[in-house]
Motif scaffolding. Structure first.
Motif, PDB file in Angstrom:
ATOM      1  N   LEU A  39      -6.144  -5.329   3.007  1.00 30.81           N
ATOM      2  CA  LEU A  39      -4.659  -5.994   3.589  1.00 30.81           C
ATOM      3  C   LEU A  39      -4.299  -6.415   3.512  1.00 30.81           C
ATOM      4  O   LEU A  39      -2.816  -6.649   4.270  1.00 30.81           O
ATOM      5  CB  LEU A  39      -5.968  -6.836   4.674  1.00 30.81           C
ATOM      6  CG  LEU A  39      -6.726  -7.003   5.925  1.00 30.81           C
ATOM      7  CD1 LEU A  39      -7.366  -7.389   6.380  1.00 30.81           C
ATOM      8  CD2 LEU A  39      -5.999  -5.803   6.977  1.00 30.81           C
ATOM      9  N   VAL A  40      -3.451  -7.197   2.214  1.00 31.60           N
ATOM     10  CA  VAL A  40      -2.988  -7.357   1.671  1.00 31.60           C
ATOM     11  C   VAL A  40      -2.351  -6.748   1.020  1.00 31.60           C
ATOM     12  O   VAL A  40      -0.419  -6.540   1.503  1.00 31.60           O
ATOM     13  CB  VAL A  40      -3.827  -8.230   0.201  1.00 31.60           C
ATOM     14  CG1 VAL A  40      -2.565  -8.655  -1.020  1.00 31.60           C
ATOM     15  CG2 VAL A  40      -4.271  -9.780   0.931  1.00 31.60           C
ATOM     16  N   TYR A  41      -2.552  -5.626   0.390  1.00 29.24           N
ATOM     17  CA  TYR A  41      -1.652  -4.325   0.292  1.00 29.24           C
ATOM     18  C   TYR A  41      -1.198  -3.925   1.553  1.00 29.24           C
ATOM     19  O   TYR A  41       0.208  -3.319   1.972  1.00 29.24           O
ATOM     20  CB  TYR A  41      -2.350  -3.079   0.090  1.00 29.24           C
ATOM     21  CG  TYR A  41      -2.099  -2.039  -0.776  1.00 29.24           C
ATOM     22  CD1 TYR A  41      -0.820  -1.759  -1.609  1.00 29.24           C
ATOM     23  CD2 TYR A  41      -1.715  -1.197   0.437  1.00 29.24           C
ATOM     24  CE1 TYR A  41      -0.295  -1.160  -2.392  1.00 29.24           C
ATOM     25  CE2 TYR A  41      -1.208   0.026   0.777  1.00 29.24           C
ATOM     26  CZ  TYR A  41      -0.504   0.563  -1.268  1.00 29.24           C
ATOM     27  OH  TYR A  41       0.565   1.775  -1.731  1.00 29.24           O
ATOM     28  N   ALA A  42      -1.520  -3.636   2.579  1.00 30.39           N
ATOM     29  CA  ALA A  42      -0.890  -2.712   3.595  1.00 30.39           C
ATOM     30  C   ALA A  42       0.171  -4.127   3.913  1.00 30.39           C
ATOM     31  O   ALA A  42       1.244  -3.572   4.388  1.00 30.39           O
ATOM     32  CB  ALA A  42      -2.001  -2.766   5.145  1.00 30.39           C
ATOM     33  N   ALA A  43      -0.137  -5.234   4.254  1.00 28.52           N
ATOM     34  CA  ALA A  43       0.885  -6.295   4.543  1.00 28.52           C
ATOM     35  C   ALA A  43       2.197  -6.107   3.628  1.00 28.52           C
ATOM     36  O   ALA A  43       3.439  -6.120   4.139  1.00 28.52           O
ATOM     37  CB  ALA A  43       0.271  -8.398   4.507  1.00 28.52           C
ATOM     38  N   ALA A  44       1.698  -6.461   2.512  1.00 28.48           N
ATOM     39  CA  ALA A  44       2.566  -6.222   1.667  1.00 28.48           C
ATOM     40  C   ALA A  44       3.917  -4.931   2.029  1.00 28.48           C
ATOM     41  O   ALA A  44       5.344  -5.353   1.784  1.00 28.48           O
ATOM     42  CB  ALA A  44       2.079  -5.813   0.020  1.00 28.48           C
ATOM     43  N   MET A  45       2.956  -3.767   1.679  1.00 28.89           N
ATOM     44  CA  MET A  45       3.802  -2.596   2.734  1.00 28.89           C
ATOM     45  C   MET A  45       4.316  -2.817   3.708  1.00 28.89           C
ATOM     46  O   MET A  45       5.752  -2.463   4.189  1.00 28.89           O
ATOM     47  CB  MET A  45       2.841  -1.080   2.386  1.00 28.89           C
ATOM     48  CG  MET A  45       2.307  -0.643   1.203  1.00 28.89           C
ATOM     49  SD  MET A  45       3.846  -0.532  -0.276  1.00 28.89           S
ATOM     50  CE  MET A  45       3.761  -1.971  -1.358  1.00 28.89           C
ATOM     51  N   ALA A  46       4.333  -3.629   4.350  1.00 22.45           N
ATOM     52  CA  ALA A  46       4.974  -3.682   5.295  1.00 22.45           C
ATOM     53  C   ALA A  46       6.188  -4.241   5.509  1.00 22.45           C
ATOM     54  O   ALA A  46       7.186  -4.956   6.201  1.00 22.45           O
ATOM     55  CB  ALA A  46       4.052  -4.778   6.871  1.00 22.45           C
ATOM     56  N   VAL A  47       5.792  -5.751   4.535  1.00 17.13           N
ATOM     57  CA  VAL A  47       6.912  -6.404   4.356  1.00 17.13           C
ATOM     58  C   VAL A  47       8.258  -5.619   3.800  1.00 17.13           C
ATOM     59  O   VAL A  47       9.357  -5.721   4.456  1.00 17.13           O
ATOM     60  CB  VAL A  47       6.489  -7.665   3.688  1.00 17.13           C
ATOM     61  CG1 VAL A  47       7.347  -8.381   2.991  1.00 17.13           C
ATOM     62  CG2 VAL A  47       5.355  -8.520   4.689  1.00 17.13           C
ATOM     63  N   ARG A  51      12.267  -5.030   5.811  1.00 19.87           N
ATOM     64  CA  ARG A  51      13.276  -5.866   4.735  1.00 19.87           C
ATOM     65  C   ARG A  51      13.873  -4.643   4.474  1.00 19.87           C
ATOM     66  O   ARG A  51      15.453  -4.624   4.787  1.00 19.87           O
ATOM     67  CB  ARG A  51      12.743  -6.698   3.590  1.00 19.87           C
ATOM     68  CG  ARG A  51      11.667  -7.774   3.972  1.00 19.87           C
ATOM     69  CD  ARG A  51      11.310  -8.567   2.502  1.00 19.87           C
ATOM     70  NE  ARG A  51      12.197  -9.329   2.320  1.00 19.87           N
ATOM     71  CZ  ARG A  51      12.993 -10.144   2.529  1.00 19.87           C
ATOM     72  NH1 ARG A  51      12.541 -11.058   3.411  1.00 19.87           N
ATOM     73  NH2 ARG A  51      14.322 -10.694   1.759  1.00 19.87           N
ATOM     74  N   TRP A  52      13.540  -3.364   4.633  1.00 14.60           N
ATOM     75  CA  TRP A  52      14.633  -2.563   4.460  1.00 14.60           C
ATOM     76  C   TRP A  52      14.996  -1.819   5.434  1.00 14.60           C
ATOM     77  O   TRP A  52      15.848  -1.462   5.620  1.00 14.60           O
ATOM     78  CB  TRP A  52      13.818  -0.830   3.245  1.00 14.60           C
ATOM     79  CG  TRP A  52      14.613   0.167   3.652  1.00 14.60           C
ATOM     80  CD1 TRP A  52      16.424   0.300   2.471  1.00 14.60           C
ATOM     81  CD2 TRP A  52      14.793   1.099   4.744  1.00 14.60           C
ATOM     82  NE1 TRP A  52      16.458   1.378   2.924  1.00 14.60           N
ATOM     83  CE2 TRP A  52      16.402   1.975   3.644  1.00 14.60           C
ATOM     84  CE3 TRP A  52      14.585   1.464   5.608  1.00 14.60           C
ATOM     85  CZ2 TRP A  52      16.547   3.026   4.827  1.00 14.60           C
ATOM     86  CZ3 TRP A  52      14.543   2.328   6.404  1.00 14.60           C
ATOM     87  CH2 TRP A  52      15.978   3.551   5.883  1.00 14.60           C
ATOM     88  N   LEU A  53      13.902  -2.374   6.671  1.00 18.70           N
ATOM     89  CA  LEU A  53      14.721  -1.800   7.962  1.00 18.70           C
ATOM     90  C   LEU A  53      15.901  -2.762   8.141  1.00 18.70           C
ATOM     91  O   LEU A  53      16.999  -1.771   9.090  1.00 18.70           O
ATOM     92  CB  LEU A  53      14.102  -1.779   9.042  1.00 18.70           C
ATOM     93  CG  LEU A  53      13.582  -0.143   9.060  1.00 18.70           C
ATOM     94  CD1 LEU A  53      11.924  -0.688   9.878  1.00 18.70           C
ATOM     95  CD2 LEU A  53      14.124   0.409   9.142  1.00 18.70           C
TER      96      LEU A  53
END
Length: 318
Positions: A39-47, A51-53
């Motif tokens: 979950l931490v990894y998925a959350a970091a990737m989502a952030v 942020r790029w979008l």
């Protein structure tokens, strides 16, 4: 010749590990650790992705056009009145006990205490189920008073969408939350659109669903009306009731997290202190209310529930 003591010794089989559901405690701990890291990894990737979008020109223009909230109708009230603070406390208190008693009803295999109405000997149910249903009745009364006051005072305009702009603004708020560049918090005047949709869904969708599914499974439902039972099977109610409870738990977790993460003192003052200020008044009232809720959690035991249940029926053991 004597073969020796070792020849007659039997190997002792290891004691089976205690299971909680399908897994042992060690397996559950491993699943929690692995799931948490995922979950931490998925959350970091989502952030990082969001942020790029939001740095792309079309998304920047979208956020500028829809900042996350839209103006309320003319005449919408400002601030949170005292009655709403009390309603909030009663709702929290009852919801916590409803969740506790509901989980007990769901996991209780062989009840040891029962409640039975004095005039209906066939209406025997477990004491835990009686307590759950009694809390439901109190929660419905509190909700009815809340909705009446909500529309009588105009506070409904703060949680019921009054413009189609609520949807693009809610999407904007989601992007801002995920990117960790959170929308400006000003709940004293106007909730952002994501909050508005969440509050409206909780009050006018989830709460009625919890009520109608709970009523269908309760002893109050008319059993001798086959057409009605066919039109609304109890299996539908059971399939919906537990997911609705999960929704309430998720809503509470996210709601409390954001209250503390977006300015705890000011947010707690809004709901508990009845003022738009940054001081410790609302915080200490909140702590006092949590002590009352914790005391209710501890006190919700058959030893204390039974005397109350006897006022409305007969309590017996197995």
């Amino acid at each position: 010749m004597w073969p020796g003591r070792a020849a007659s010794a039997r190997p002792v089989a290891p004691a089976p590990q205690r299971r909680i559901g399908p897994y042992t405690r060690v397996q559950w701990a491993g699943a929690v650790v692995v799931g948490g890291l995922a979950l931490v990894y998925a959350a970091a990737m989502a952030v990082l992705a969001v942020r790029w979008l939001v740095s792309v020109d079309p998304l920047r223009g979208f956020l500028a056009t829809y900042p996350g909230e839209y103006p309320l109708p003319v005449g919408a009230p400002v601030g949170i009145p005292a009655w709403l603070g009390w309603q909030h406390f009663f709702n929290v208190f009852l919801m916590v006990l409803i969740i506790r008693s509901g989980l007990r009803v769901r996991t209780e295999k062989r009840p040891t205490e029962f409640w039975m109405p004095r005039r209906d000997r066939k209406g025997k149910i477990s004491l835990a189920l009686w307590f759950h249903q009694a809390l439901d009745v109190l929660w419905l009364v509190n909700g009815f008073v809340f909705v009446v006051l909500l529309f009588a005072t105009g506070q409904w305009m703060r949680i019921v969408p009054t413009s189609w702009e609520v949807f693009p603004n809610a999407l904007s708020a989601v992007l801002q939350y995920v990117s960790l560049d959170w929308p400006t918090e000003n709940g004293w005047v106007n909730y952002n659109s994501l909050q508005q949709l969440a509050y409206c869904t909780t009050v006018f969708v989830a709460a009625p669903l919890a009520a109608v599914t709970g009523y269908r499974m309760s002893g109050l439902w008319p059993r001798n009306v086959p057409a009605l039972n066919r039109a609304y099977p109890v299996e539908w109610a059971r399939a919906l009731h537990f997911p609705v409870m999960v929704y309430f738990v998720a809503f509470i977790v996210v709601h409390v997290t954001l209250v503390f993460a977006t300015g705890a003192l000011r947010n707690l003052n809004h709901m508990y202190g009845g003022q738009d200020a940054v001081n410790w008044t609302g915080f200490w009232i909140f702590i006092a209310s949590m002590i009352v809720v914790a005391a209710g959690w501890v006190a919700a035991r058959p030893l204390l529930i039974a005397p109350i249940a006897r006022l409305f029926g007969t309590v017996s053991g197995r």
